[in-house]
Structure formats: structure tokens, C-alpha cells
Design an enzyme around this catalytic site. Structure first.
Site: not given
Ligand SMILES: Cc1ncc(COP(=O)(O)O)c(C=O)c1O
Length: 419
Positions: A203, A231, A259
Site C-alpha cells: 500500500s 489494492h 478501494k
């Protein structure tokens, strides 16, 4: 005739209580004051921005429009009208809250549907939802390994993995970032059941784990491999694991809906046996209120969008690559992105802060990431591109960096994150 006042009136009428400084015991007062002062002096005091708008490619703060360059809303789905109307319809049908843990008061059909869809996305037999990605990592790791067991964790893993490892009571071996020889050395000496856990896309550094090699190592030593795809999911296709052809070879794939999927909630995609075990033993699953229906419906709509529009992930990645090359051409110390995260290394926290302030004056929101989120001396701007950024946004951002690049004179290399 006016009704007689009831003795309960004073309890049922809302009272406005004047704000007062809370009375803290002296020892706590001194502790909190001392800690806060130290953070301010080290340039590590954090403030929370209030956005007056939805988190699109631009946001409004104090009446001013800024390009948002630090959001994990990589595909722009948090504001997508299809997700918003799915959430509205679910709120109208099921309400806005879940009321309790699923084991206590049941699920809506949306919980099961989303688990099924996420299992399909990840090519797994089953899937279990958690209130957030943080809770998924903490609860899963702590349920799987105990004192007497060993967990191997990459040094740059996310804080939720670190906290899960600590909570488990297992022996935690932190291996240097991506160092397979060190991981193998630790495996050869590990005791009890062994879990290897790694982010797929890291990240804060934006790079990727050597997943194929970790799969081989885990197989060789009979260890269980858990990969955090927070991610990667939706940005690198369905995730790094499937894009490397490793589906079915990673027994636990963790992800988050907060996300690229634009909403909220964590999940673990794994075998039915493992998910059923977590339903019984993961404390962050059964002691936590279930995800609310509007959030589930929004995530289901997000899955439809990413199936129909895979170009969103491709665009977010392409813009990250363009931004990276532009920064490097300016002589800045950016790290190459593998998804949509471009870390720009600044070194001391004050440099990151002054660059962030200069950008802000130009209308760009790119917040400084400082210790303890990253190791001391490696403060950075964690720049994130979104599929909904325009080409003109990226060109303007690079112009601004060209004007401010002299603020960064001592770019360091990244180093290990404290665990
Ligand atoms: C790698 C990684 N895992 C897990 C999480 C936690 O996810 P969530 O924000 O859904 O709690 C994050 C959040 O930033 C993350 O970066």
C-alpha cells in the site's frame, strides 16, 4: 387544559449539555499532553480534512475545488450513479443498518449474494464478508494461528496484518521485504502450523510481492499462504493472484470493497472448510455488526461495473505509469507503480509537508504520509490515480511538480516498515 408534567419528561426531552473540558486524572493529562506535543514538534501531528463534496476526481474543501490525488477510489466507483441508486434501493427495501452481528440476528439475502459473487470473482469455493478489510485481516489471522504456531509476514505488510499477527500470539517472523531466501530460512525453522501472509500490491510502496515464488515455497514447506489483494482487486483485473494464473494455488485471498469497489467491507475468499471455520472462530466476524444493506448493494453494483468496464482498471494503471514517468523525468524520486499507487519519496516529514502545502495552493490534494505509517526518514506523497482523472488533470499535476521540484533536495530510498 395543558397536560400534567410527567416525572419522565426530564428524561425524554433532549437536553443540551454545555461542552466542558473532561476531568482527566493528572497522570493521563500529562501523558496525553506530552505525547501530543512530541508529535507536533516532530511534524507528525495529523489533521482530518472535511470534504464538502463527494470523493470524485476533484473535491471541494472550504469552497475550493481540488484535484484529489490521494484516494483509493481507484475506479471512481464511490460516486458512480449505478452504485448510488443500488444503495438507495437497498436502503428503501432493507433499511440502512443491520442491527447486529449476522450470527445474532441473521443476514439479508444481499450478504449471501455478495459472498457468492466475490467467491466467483476470486475463483474460490466460498467467501466470508467482514465489516472492513482491517477486520478481515485481524480476525482471520488471529483465528488461524495460535501460540506454538508461526506466521511469516513481509516487513511492508499493512498494519491490519501486523495487528492480526500480534493478536494471534503465534511466533511472528518478519522477513525483509520480498526476500525469498529469508522467508525460506524462516520456513525451515518454523514451529507448529505455519502461515505466510503478504500484501499482493504494497500500500505505501506500490510494488508487488513475488507471489509465484511464495506459492512454491508454501507448497514445499506445507505452509498456508494468505494474500491481501486490497489494492489489486479491480485495478489489476480481478487481482494479482488471478492475473498471474495463480487462482486455486493461493488458499486464502483477502480483499476489501472499500478501494476499487468504491464502498466498504472486507472479505476472505477461500475453501468452504476454511470459511466455515472462520464463521465459527473469527472474533471480528461474529462480534461485529453485519455490513449494512446499502453498502452490500453498492458493492454488488460495483462488481457488475467492473465486469462490463474492465477498461477502468487499465486506465487507472496507465495514468499511474504516465505520472511516474513524468515525475522521474523531472528528476524526482518516484517508485514505479504496479497498480495505481505512485509513491513520491520526500525523506524528512517536513519536506513532504511543504510539498503537500505547495501542491494544495495549486489546487491539488496529495497528503503527506509520515511515520509511523512509513519508516522514519521515508515520508512521502502517496499519489493515487483514478480512472476518472482526465488527461488534463495529469498534465496539470506534472506542471505543478515541475514548479515545486526544488523543494525536494534529499530524496532517500525506501526502507523497512517497523512491525
Ligand atoms: C493492504 C491493505 N490491507 C487492508 C486494508 C484495510 O482495508 P479497509 O480500509 O477496508 O479496512 C488496507 C487499507 O488501507 C490496505 O492497504
Amino acid at each position: 387544559m395543558s397536560p400534567q408534567p410527567s416525572p419522565l419528561d426530564s428524561l425524554t426531552q433532549p437536553q443540551s449539555i454545555p461542552a466542558q473540558p473532561s476531568a482527566l486524572p493528572q497522570v493521563w493529562q500529562s501523558f496525553l499532553h506530552g505525547q501530543s506535543q512530541a508529535l507536533v514538534q516532530a511534524g507528525l501531528w495529523r489533521t482530518i480534512e472535511t470534504l464538502d463534496s463527494a470523493p470524485g476526481p476533484t473535491v471541494t474543501i472550504d469552497g475550493r475545488e481540488l484535484i484529489l490525488l490521494c484516494s483509493n477510489n481507484y475506479l471512481g466507483l464511490a460516486t458512480d450513479p449505478r452504485l448510488v441508486s443500488a444503495a438507495q434501493a437497498a436502503a428503501a427495501r432493507y433499511g440502512v443498518g443491520s442491527g447486529a452481528s449476522r450470527l445474532l440476528s441473521g443476514s439479508t439475502p444481499l450478504h449471501g449474494q455478495l459472498e457468492q459473487r466475490l467467491a466467483q470473482l476470486k475463483g474460490s469455493e466460498d467467501c466470508l464478508l467482514f465489516g472492513s478489510g482491517y477486520l478481515a485481516n485481524v480476525g482471520t489471522i488471529a483465528a488461524l494461528v495460535q501460540p506454538g504456531d508461526t506466521v511469516l509476514s513481509d516487513r511492508l505488510n499493512h498494519a491490519s496484518i501486523i495487528d492480526g499477527c500480534r493478536l494471534s500470539g503465534a511466533q511472528v517472523v518478519v522477513f525483509p521485504h520480498g526476500d525469498l531466501a529469508a522467508a525460506e530460512q524462516a520456513l525451515s525453522q518454523a514451529r507448529g502450523k505455519v502461515l505466510i501472509v503478504t500484501d499482493s500490491v504494497f500500500s505505501m510502496d506500490g510494488d508487488v510481492a513475488p507471489l509465484a515464488e511464495l506459492v512454491t515455497l508454501a507448497d514445499r514447506y506445507g505452509a498456508l499462504l494468505m494474500v491481501d489483494e486490497a489494492h489489486a482487486t479491480g485495478v489489476i483485473g480481478h487481482g494479482l493472484v488471478p492475473s498471474l494464473g495463480l487462482s486455486g494455488r493461493v488458499p486464502i485471498v483477502m480483499g476489501t470493497c472499500s478501494k476499487a469497489l468504491g464502498s466498504l467491507g472486507g472479505f476472505v475468499a477461500a475453501s468452504r472448510l476454511l470459511c466455515d471455520y472462520l464463521r465459527q472462530r473469527a472474533r471480528t466476524f461474529f462480534f461485529d455488526t453485519a455490513l449494512p444493506p446499502p453498502v452490500l448493494a453498492a458493492t454488488l453494483a460495483a462488481l457488475d461495473v467492473i465486469a462490463k468496464e474492465p477498461e477502468r482498471g487499465i486506465r487507472a494503471q496507465a495514468l499511474a505509469t504516465r505520472l511516474y514517468h513524468g515525475l522521474v523525468q523531472l528528476g524526482l524520486s518516484a517508485l514505479p507503480p504496479r497498480a495505481a499507487i505512485v509513491p513520491l519519496m520526500c525523506g524528512p516529514a517536513e519536506l513532504a509537508l511543504s510539498l503537500a502545502s505547495a501542491l494544495r495552493r495549486d489546487g491539488i490534494l496529495a497528503l503527506a504520509v509520515r511515520p509511523p505509517t512509513v519508516p522514519p526518514g521515508t515520508a512521502r506523497l502517496r499519489l493515487c490515480t483514478m480512472a476518472t482523472h482526465t488527461d488534463a488533470h495529469i498534465a496539470y499535476i506534472l506542471d505543478c511538480f515541475a514548479r515545486h521540484k526544488d523543494l525536494l533536495r534529499r530524496p532517500p530510498t525506501p526502507s523497512a516498515q517497523p512491525q
